[in-house]
Every structure is written in structure tokens, then in C-alpha cells.
Design an enzyme around this catalytic site. Structure first.
Site, short mmCIF file in Angstrom:
data_model
loop_
_atom_site.label_atom_id
_atom_site.label_comp_id
_atom_site.label_asym_id
_atom_site.label_seq_id
_atom_site.Cartn_x
_atom_site.Cartn_y
_atom_site.Cartn_z
N LYS A 61 -10.08 1.06 4.48
CA LYS A 61 -11.28 1.52 5.18
C LYS A 61 -12.57 0.90 4.61
O LYS A 61 -13.54 0.71 5.33
CB LYS A 61 -11.38 3.06 5.18
CG LYS A 61 -11.78 3.70 3.86
CD LYS A 61 -13.20 4.21 3.86
CE LYS A 61 -13.69 4.76 2.57
NZ LYS A 61 -13.03 4.65 1.32
N LYS A 113 -13.38 -1.50 -2.72
CA LYS A 113 -14.80 -1.16 -2.49
C LYS A 113 -15.68 -2.31 -2.95
O LYS A 113 -16.63 -2.70 -2.27
CB LYS A 113 -15.18 0.12 -3.25
CG LYS A 113 -14.42 1.34 -2.76
CD LYS A 113 -14.90 2.60 -3.45
CE LYS A 113 -13.86 3.71 -3.35
NZ LYS A 113 -13.32 3.91 -2.00
N LYS A 128 0.85 -1.20 0.00
CA LYS A 128 0.00 0.00 0.00
C LYS A 128 0.88 1.25 0.00
O LYS A 128 1.59 1.53 0.98
CB LYS A 128 -0.88 -0.05 1.26
CG LYS A 128 -1.63 1.21 1.55
CD LYS A 128 -3.05 1.13 1.05
CE LYS A 128 -3.77 2.43 1.33
NZ LYS A 128 -4.87 2.66 0.42
P1 ADP Z 1 -11.84 6.94 -1.94
O1 ADP Z 1 -10.96 8.02 -1.41
O2 ADP Z 1 -13.28 7.32 -1.92
O3 ADP Z 1 -11.56 5.58 -1.34
P2 ADP Z 1 -10.54 5.98 -4.39
O4 ADP Z 1 -9.74 6.94 -5.21
O5 ADP Z 1 -9.83 4.98 -3.58
O6 ADP Z 1 -11.54 6.87 -3.53
O7 ADP Z 1 -11.55 5.18 -5.36
C1 ADP Z 1 -12.41 5.86 -6.26
C2 ADP Z 1 -11.78 5.90 -7.65
O8 ADP Z 1 -11.78 4.59 -8.24
C3 ADP Z 1 -12.52 6.72 -8.68
O9 ADP Z 1 -12.18 8.08 -8.59
C4 ADP Z 1 -12.07 6.08 -10.01
O10 ADP Z 1 -11.07 6.88 -10.60
C5 ADP Z 1 -11.44 4.76 -9.62
N1 ADP Z 1 -11.88 3.57 -10.35
C6 ADP Z 1 -11.05 2.57 -10.71
N2 ADP Z 1 -11.71 1.59 -11.35
C7 ADP Z 1 -13.02 1.97 -11.39
C8 ADP Z 1 -14.21 1.36 -11.92
N3 ADP Z 1 -14.18 0.17 -12.51
N4 ADP Z 1 -15.38 2.03 -11.76
C9 ADP Z 1 -15.42 3.24 -11.14
N5 ADP Z 1 -14.32 3.86 -10.64
C10 ADP Z 1 -13.13 3.24 -10.76
MG MG Z 2 -9.75 4.43 -1.49
#
Ligand code: ADP
Ligand code: MG
Length: 317
Positions: free
Chosen positions: A218, A280, A132
């Protein structure tokens, strides 16, 4: 529409609190949290019993940079301390802003932000292979090697922007402050818990608990807390409208409703980036597979409809 006391756990993204491109001053972060809490107060007004968890990626990275820059003056503190500190700063800001929005709606609720620990296994394979990336980029390899020699830190090359420290992201095993969360929640409080994935904690052979340098995801620790509390809905709020297949390609398709088997199939097809949407998707699948009725991923700006089930990506068994 009244939610009749149904329980929702909201996971707020760290990037939604300090969006990329903003300087991330305390004032800016407070303004973003304040805006989000106005919508959370609307959920409480609609009858939802709300619990909150949140990310801390940008915030913990900033703290580590401060540690580094000030190391000649003040001894640096370990990463688990930095996680605890971000829980406190984000948590008290949520309390200040949410209490204000609740009072404006004549709703009397306690808002309590708990410094909360999450148990990890010291034998988790993640500790052998830290993956990470956290904190700032460094361009010079010699400087990176010096840090690796002088500390236990591990660094990895991240492409054009240079090197970044990598830490273990072990599996969350149990929310150690669950009893306190339940106690407060049963009294009607809005509880903020497991912020930043929770303070990574191991149990020593003699039973003593000790913080450990790691970052727990998280989204996954939220899924764990949602299962432990048996909430009705687990909602992950981020900066995109939901989950897409073919994300960023001409064939990009946003998923509105999908069952967990369908989502697992897209996951196996490699549709979700490991550092962002991947955890997620894994988190909502786990929540539903372990008996949760509904989970959703959507934009913080669409919070009311994502919680209601009419926006974002809705996942059921
Ligand atoms: P957070 O801070 O909310 O955890 P992240 O940056 O870790 O946000 O995750 C959200 C991001 O995931 C989005 O901004 C997008 O750029 C990215 N992403 C990667 N793959 C996908 C996908 N298949 N569908 C939607 N978003 C995606
Ligand atoms: Mg994230």
C-alpha cells in the site's frame, strides 16, 4: 495555518487501524478509524484537500482465515476478492466517521470510498518468488504440505511461530480507477482509493481485466497514486514517530529532515526492514524522485504536525 487548497494524500497503516494486541473487532477498528478521522477533518478545516489510501494487512488476514474455516460450507474466494472486501469495509467506515466529523465542523464535503483496481504485470518476477507473508501461522509442516498439494498456495517457514502463506507482491503499474478519483476529487470530494494497495489486476491478451491473487504494497501504490494525481504532499501514517537509523539499537537516531539522496544511502546500508519500514522509505523516495515536492513518514497520533512538516521524517529532493 491555512493550507490554501494544497493537496495531501494520506496513507493510513493497517496496523494503526487494528493495532497489534487489540482483538480487532469491528467496534475496535471503527473506534480507531473514528479517532483518526477527527484529525483528518481538522486538516480539511485547515484548508487541505485530502485524499486517503489505507492498508489492510490484519483485515485481509482475518478474511482468509474465515475462508479457510468455512470452506466446507461456503466456497472460498480468491485473494483479490478479499482485498476488494476490505476496501469496502474500511472505506465505508472512513466515510461514516469522516462525514460525521466534517458535519460537526460545518464542512459539507462528499466522502467517497472507491473499490479500486491497480494494474500489475503478470510477468512480474514477484509471481515466481512470492515473499509477502499473509494470514495466520500454522505450526504443523504436514498440514502446510497438504495445502500446497491441494491448492496453488505457497507457504514459507517464518521462525518460531511456524509457517505462513506467502503471496506475490508485484509492482503497482497504474491506478485503473484514476479517472474516477480525479473526477470526484475535482468536485471537492474526499476520495478513499487504492485501499490495501488496490485490487491486483492484470490485463489479458484480449484486453479484458482480471483480478489476480497477490497483495500490492500500500505504501508503493500510494506513491504511484500520489504521482498520478500530482499531489503536493504524500504522508504515510504508521505506529512509530518516523524513520530511524539503528532502529531498536542503543544508537537509534530518528531522522527529522532528510533529502532523498541521504535516505537512499541509509536504505543501501540496510537500515530498513523489508516487511515494514522498507517499503515506506522506497515509496517516499519514489514520490520525491518523480517530482513530488515533499513526502513524510510519521505517527498517526501526530498527523497534523506530520502533514504541516513539523513532525515525523520529512523528505524532499
Ligand atoms: P503499517 O501497518 O503502518 O504499514 P508496518 O508495521 O508495516 O506498519 O511498519 C511500521 C513498523 O516498522 C514500525 O512499527 C517499526 O517497528 C518498524 N521499523 C522497522 N525498521 C524501522 C526503522 N528503521 N525505523 C522506524 N521503524 C522501523
Ligand atoms: Mg506495512
Amino acid at each position: 495555518m491555512s493550507a490554501d487548497g494544497r493537496r495531501v494524500l494520506l496513507a493510513l497503516g493497517g496496523n494503526a487501524i487494528a493495532p497489534a494486541g487489540s482483538a480487532g473487532t469491528a467496534g475496535e477498528q471503527t473506534a480507531h478509524i473514528d479517532a483518526a478521522m477527527g484529525s483528518v477533518a481538522d486538516l480539511v478545516a485547515a484548508g487541505w484537500q485530502v485524499l486517503i489510501t489505507h492498508g489492510n494487512g490484519p483485515q485481509v488476514g482475518n478474511l482468509m482465515t474465515k475462508n479457510e474455516v468455512a470452506r466446507a460450507l461456503v466456497p472460498p474466494v480468491p485473494l483479490d476478492w478479499c482485498v476488494a472486501q476490505t476496501q469496502a469495509t474500511i472505506g465505508h467506515t472512513i466515510a461514516n466517521t469522516l462525514e460525521h466529523h466534517l458535519a460537526a465542523r460545518d464542512l459539507r464535503r462528499l466522502v467517497v470510498a472507491l473499490p479500486s483496481r491497480v494494474l500489475v504485470d503478470p510477468g512480474d518476477p514477484a509471481f515466481d518468488e512470492p515473499t509477502k507473508p499473509i494470514g495466520r501461522y500454522i505450526e504443523e509442516e504436514a498440514e502446510v504440505r497438504r495445502r500446497e498439494r491441494e491448492t496453488k498456495q505457497r507457504w514459507a517457514h517464518q521462525g518460531d511461530r511456524g509457517w505462513r502463506r506467502v503471496v506475490a507482491s508485484p509492482e503497482p503499474r497504474a491506478s485503473l480507477d484514476l479517472g474516477a478519483v480525479e473526477l470526484l476529487h475535482r468536485q471537492g470530494a474526499v476520495v478513499v482509493a487504492n485501499g490495501g494497495g488496490g485490487i491486483p489486476t492484470v490485463r489479458e491478451a484480449d484486453g479484458r481485466l482480471r483480478g489476480i491473487e497477490a497483495v500490492i504494497d500500500k505504501d508503493l501504490s500510494g506513491a504511484l497514486l500520489g504521482c498520478e494525481l500530482d499531489v503536493d504532499v504524500y504522508v504515510i501514517l504508521t505506529d512509530v514517530r518516523g524513520v530511524a537509523v539503528g532502529f531498536g539499537t542503543p544508537s537509534e537516531t530518528w531522522l527529522s529532515e532528510i533529502d532523498v539522496a541521504g535516505l537512499r544511502a541509509h536504505q543501501a546500508d540496510g537500515q530498513f526492514a523489508s516487511g515494514s519500514m522498507g517499503p515506506k522509505v522506497e515509496a517516499v523516495c519514489r514520490f520525491v524522485e518523480q517530482g513530488g515536492r515533499r513526502a513524510a513518514i510519521g505517527a498517526l497520533d501526530d498527523i497534523a504536525s506530520v502533514v504541516d512538516g513539523t513532525a515525523g521524517t520529512q523528505v524532499t529532493a
